[in-house]
Design a protein around this motif. Structure first.
Motif, mmCIF file in Angstrom:
data_model
loop_
_atom_site.group_PDB
_atom_site.id
_atom_site.type_symbol
_atom_site.label_atom_id
_atom_site.label_comp_id
_atom_site.label_asym_id
_atom_site.label_seq_id
_atom_site.Cartn_x
_atom_site.Cartn_y
_atom_site.Cartn_z
ATOM 1 N N PHE A 27 0.850 -1.182 0.000
ATOM 2 C CA PHE A 27 0.000 0.000 0.000
ATOM 3 C C PHE A 27 0.886 1.232 0.000
ATOM 4 O O PHE A 27 2.093 1.140 0.230
ATOM 5 N N THR A 28 0.283 2.382 -0.236
ATOM 6 C CA THR A 28 1.008 3.643 -0.217
ATOM 7 C C THR A 28 0.605 4.455 0.999
ATOM 8 O O THR A 28 -0.562 4.467 1.397
ATOM 9 N N PHE A 29 1.580 5.151 1.585
ATOM 10 C CA PHE A 29 1.322 5.938 2.783
ATOM 11 C C PHE A 29 0.378 7.104 2.536
ATOM 12 O O PHE A 29 -0.209 7.627 3.488
ATOM 13 N N ASP A 30 0.246 7.525 1.287
ATOM 14 C CA ASP A 30 -0.583 8.684 0.970
ATOM 15 C C ASP A 30 -2.002 8.551 1.505
ATOM 16 O O ASP A 30 -2.614 9.538 1.915
ATOM 17 N N SER A 31 -2.549 7.352 1.481
ATOM 18 C CA SER A 31 -3.930 7.132 1.877
ATOM 19 C C SER A 31 -4.064 6.505 3.262
ATOM 20 O O SER A 31 -5.168 6.105 3.651
ATOM 21 N N TYR A 32 -2.983 6.453 4.002
ATOM 22 C CA TYR A 32 -2.981 5.848 5.327
ATOM 23 C C TYR A 32 -2.314 6.756 6.345
ATOM 24 O O TYR A 32 -1.672 7.747 6.006
ATOM 25 N N ALA A 33 -2.499 6.398 7.598
ATOM 26 C CA ALA A 33 -1.743 6.972 8.696
ATOM 27 C C ALA A 33 -0.927 5.865 9.337
ATOM 28 O O ALA A 33 -1.379 4.718 9.411
ATOM 29 N N ILE A 34 0.273 6.198 9.773
ATOM 30 C CA ILE A 34 1.152 5.230 10.409
ATOM 31 C C ILE A 34 1.358 5.626 11.865
ATOM 32 O O ILE A 34 1.726 6.765 12.153
ATOM 33 N N ARG A 50 1.907 9.227 15.845
ATOM 34 C CA ARG A 50 1.258 8.941 14.571
ATOM 35 C C ARG A 50 1.575 10.037 13.570
ATOM 36 O O ARG A 50 1.731 11.208 13.939
ATOM 37 N N ILE A 51 1.635 9.659 12.299
ATOM 38 C CA ILE A 51 1.768 10.619 11.223
ATOM 39 C C ILE A 51 0.780 10.258 10.118
ATOM 40 O O ILE A 51 0.610 9.083 9.785
ATOM 41 N N ARG A 52 0.110 11.266 9.559
ATOM 42 C CA ARG A 52 -0.827 11.061 8.472
ATOM 43 C C ARG A 52 -0.115 11.197 7.135
ATOM 44 O O ARG A 52 0.595 12.176 6.895
ATOM 45 N N GLY A 53 -0.313 10.204 6.277
ATOM 46 C CA GLY A 53 0.327 10.246 4.982
ATOM 47 C C GLY A 53 -0.179 11.354 4.083
ATOM 48 O O GLY A 53 0.559 11.857 3.235
ATOM 49 N N SER A 54 -1.431 11.754 4.256
ATOM 50 C CA SER A 54 -2.042 12.733 3.368
ATOM 51 C C SER A 54 -1.508 14.139 3.581
ATOM 52 O O SER A 54 -1.300 14.878 2.613
ATOM 53 N N ASN A 55 -1.293 14.536 4.831
ATOM 54 C CA ASN A 55 -0.880 15.903 5.102
ATOM 55 C C ASN A 55 0.294 16.030 6.071
ATOM 56 O O ASN A 55 0.727 17.144 6.354
ATOM 57 N N GLY A 56 0.791 14.915 6.587
ATOM 58 C CA GLY A 56 1.929 14.946 7.479
ATOM 59 C C GLY A 56 1.627 15.360 8.904
ATOM 60 O O GLY A 56 2.563 15.538 9.700
ATOM 61 N N ARG A 57 0.372 15.519 9.248
ATOM 62 C CA ARG A 57 0.019 15.897 10.616
ATOM 63 C C ARG A 57 0.475 14.824 11.590
ATOM 64 O O ARG A 57 0.342 13.626 11.320
ATOM 65 N N THR A 58 0.994 15.247 12.740
ATOM 66 C CA THR A 58 1.560 14.321 13.709
ATOM 67 C C THR A 58 0.876 14.423 15.055
ATOM 68 O O THR A 58 0.278 15.443 15.400
ATOM 69 N N ASN A 59 0.981 13.359 15.824
ATOM 70 C CA ASN A 59 0.480 13.298 17.185
ATOM 71 C C ASN A 59 1.504 12.580 18.050
ATOM 72 O O ASN A 59 2.217 11.701 17.579
ATOM 73 N N TYR A 60 1.542 12.963 19.335
ATOM 74 C CA TYR A 60 2.468 12.359 20.276
ATOM 75 C C TYR A 60 1.797 12.142 21.616
ATOM 76 O O TYR A 60 0.966 12.944 22.054
ATOM 77 N N ALA A 61 2.176 11.064 22.268
ATOM 78 C CA ALA A 61 1.788 10.882 23.650
ATOM 79 C C ALA A 61 2.505 11.914 24.516
ATOM 80 O O ALA A 61 3.634 12.310 24.224
ATOM 81 N N ASP A 62 1.849 12.345 25.585
ATOM 82 C CA ASP A 62 2.457 13.341 26.461
ATOM 83 C C ASP A 62 3.798 12.871 27.023
ATOM 84 O O ASP A 62 4.709 13.679 27.239
ATOM 85 N N SER A 63 3.926 11.575 27.239
ATOM 86 C CA SER A 63 5.130 11.042 27.851
ATOM 87 C C SER A 63 6.359 11.129 26.954
ATOM 88 O O SER A 63 7.483 11.026 27.453
ATOM 89 N N VAL A 64 6.169 11.315 25.649
ATOM 90 C CA VAL A 64 7.299 11.363 24.727
ATOM 91 C C VAL A 64 7.416 12.693 24.003
ATOM 92 O O VAL A 64 8.421 12.919 23.305
ATOM 93 N N LYS A 65 6.449 13.564 24.152
ATOM 94 C CA LYS A 65 6.467 14.848 23.451
ATOM 95 C C LYS A 65 7.717 15.640 23.831
ATOM 96 O O LYS A 65 8.047 15.772 25.007
ATOM 97 N N GLY A 66 8.394 16.151 22.826
ATOM 98 C CA GLY A 66 9.630 16.877 23.045
ATOM 99 C C GLY A 66 10.865 16.015 22.991
ATOM 100 O O GLY A 66 11.978 16.546 22.877
ATOM 101 N N ARG A 67 10.707 14.704 23.076
ATOM 102 C CA ARG A 67 11.835 13.776 23.014
ATOM 103 C C ARG A 67 11.821 12.927 21.747
ATOM 104 O O ARG A 67 12.881 12.589 21.215
#
Length: 125
Positions: A27-34, A50-67
């Motif tokens: 599959f291609t990342f363009d239509s998925y989130a990893i 997580r990162i979205r293949g469509s627009n690159g938006r990211t998310n992080y757990a509070d415990s790892v944010k900044g690291r």
């Protein structure tokens, strides 16, 4: 066949760094989130990033944010997780997973359709 391959784990001292990779086929990342999840011994699996293949938006757990930093090379269907300032509590098996780009709750296992085999990260004091 859809396959995800996680790699890059190892053993490091507290304060050290590792870079994990997740390479996908079928599959291609363009239509998925990893997403990256981790599971420590005796604990439940938890979402890390997580990162979205469509627009690159990211998310992080509070415990790892900044690291930790997630990034992708969509042309190569590869996602990276750069981990810095590692702590003993980061010790876990790290899994990458793929889900639909329209997912709402990025840190829920049920949002993901495909999973890699995981790679071990061990951080010692």
């Amino acid at each position: 066949e859809v396959q995800l391959q996680a790699s890059g784990g190892g053993s490091v001292q507290a304060g050290g760094s590792l870079r994990l990779s997740c390479t996908a086929s079928g599959f291609t990342f363009d239509s998925y989130a990893i997403g990256w999840f981790r599971q420590a011994p005796g604990k439940e699996r938890e979402g890390v990033s997580r990162i979205r293949g469509s627009n690159g938006r990211t998310n992080y757990a509070d415990s790892v944010k900044g690291r930790f930093t997630i990034s992708s090379d969509n042309a190569k269907n590869t996602v990276y997780l750069e981990m810095r300032s590692l702590k003993p509590e980061d010790t876990a098996v790290y899994y990458c997973a793929a889900g639909g780009a329209g997912m709402v709750h990025w840190d829920l296992e049920s949002e993901y359709d495909y999973w890699g085999q995981g790679t071990q990260v061990t951080v010692s004091s």
